[in-house]
Design an enzyme around this catalytic site. Structure first.
Site, PDB file in Angstrom:
ATOM      1  N   CYS A  26       1.630   0.110   1.846  1.00 18.15           N
ATOM      2  CA  CYS A  26       0.670   1.218   1.833  1.00 18.15           C
ATOM      3  C   CYS A  26       1.354   2.578   1.960  1.00 18.15           C
ATOM      4  O   CYS A  26       1.073   3.491   1.180  1.00 18.15           O
ATOM      5  CB  CYS A  26      -0.418   1.020   2.884  1.00 18.15           C
ATOM      6  SG  CYS A  26       0.115   1.095   4.603  1.00 18.15           S
ATOM      7  N   HIS A  78      -2.975   1.606   8.406  1.00 16.80           N
ATOM      8  CA  HIS A  78      -3.061   1.547   6.942  1.00 16.80           C
ATOM      9  C   HIS A  78      -3.370   2.951   6.438  1.00 16.80           C
ATOM     10  O   HIS A  78      -4.033   3.733   7.120  1.00 16.80           O
ATOM     11  CB  HIS A  78      -4.162   0.569   6.518  1.00 16.80           C
ATOM     12  CG  HIS A  78      -4.184   0.282   5.056  1.00 16.80           C
ATOM     13  ND1 HIS A  78      -3.177  -0.418   4.419  1.00 16.80           N
ATOM     14  CD2 HIS A  78      -5.078   0.612   4.088  1.00 16.80           C
ATOM     15  CE1 HIS A  78      -3.475  -0.514   3.129  1.00 16.80           C
ATOM     16  NE2 HIS A  78      -4.618   0.108   2.904  1.00 16.80           N
ATOM     17  N   HIS A  90      -4.779   2.295  -3.005  1.00 16.39           N
ATOM     18  CA  HIS A  90      -3.919   1.830  -1.910  1.00 16.39           C
ATOM     19  C   HIS A  90      -3.214   0.546  -2.309  1.00 16.39           C
ATOM     20  O   HIS A  90      -3.544  -0.096  -3.302  1.00 16.39           O
ATOM     21  CB  HIS A  90      -4.736   1.627  -0.625  1.00 16.39           C
ATOM     22  CG  HIS A  90      -5.633   0.436  -0.641  1.00 16.39           C
ATOM     23  ND1 HIS A  90      -5.946  -0.262   0.493  1.00 16.39           N
ATOM     24  CD2 HIS A  90      -6.285  -0.190  -1.649  1.00 16.39           C
ATOM     25  CE1 HIS A  90      -6.754  -1.271   0.197  1.00 16.39           C
ATOM     26  NE2 HIS A  90      -6.973  -1.246  -1.088  1.00 16.39           N
TER      27      HIS A  90
END
Length: 120
Positions: A26, A78, A90
């Protein structure tokens, strides 16, 4: 900008620690996208990226802003890049690929906690 660079990576495999088109995690996707847009040297960590970003209200998001997620209920774990129109891009998790997701997604959308803006 970074949002357009990230959007072009849709379909790239997830790879832990990855920060190039061979595979992304990420924060690696954020580092790559922003480096291509002219902002290099960012930290390879969702929580540390949050520390570099200026907080932005979710109601004031602009393409390229970062979205920070709490996946374990405690801390930022994240990060994604906002694309506009209630969508973000993402690198989700092992075995998956870079994808575009809408804010109304039952898993990801429900875990957006904060947003931030980086300035090249």
């Amino acid at each position: 900008g970074a949002a357009a660079v990230a959007a072009r990576q849709v379909g790239t495999p997830y790879r832990y620690g990855g920060r190039d088109p061979g595979g992304f995690d990420c924060s690696g996707l954020v580092l790559y996208s922003y480096a291509r847009a002219g902002l290099a040297g960012l930290p390879h960590s969702a929580a540390r990226l949050e520390g570099h970003a200026r907080p932005v209200r979710l109601s004031e998001l602009a393409p390229g802003d970062l979205l920070f997620f709490d996946l374990d209920g405690k801390k930022t774990s994240h990060v994604a890049i906002y694309l506009g129109d209630g969508t973000f891009v993402h690198a989700p998790s092992s075995g998956r690929r870079v994808e575009t997701v809408a804010f109304d997604h039952p898993f990801w959308g429900a875990r957006i906690r904060r947003a931030g803006r980086l300035h090249p």
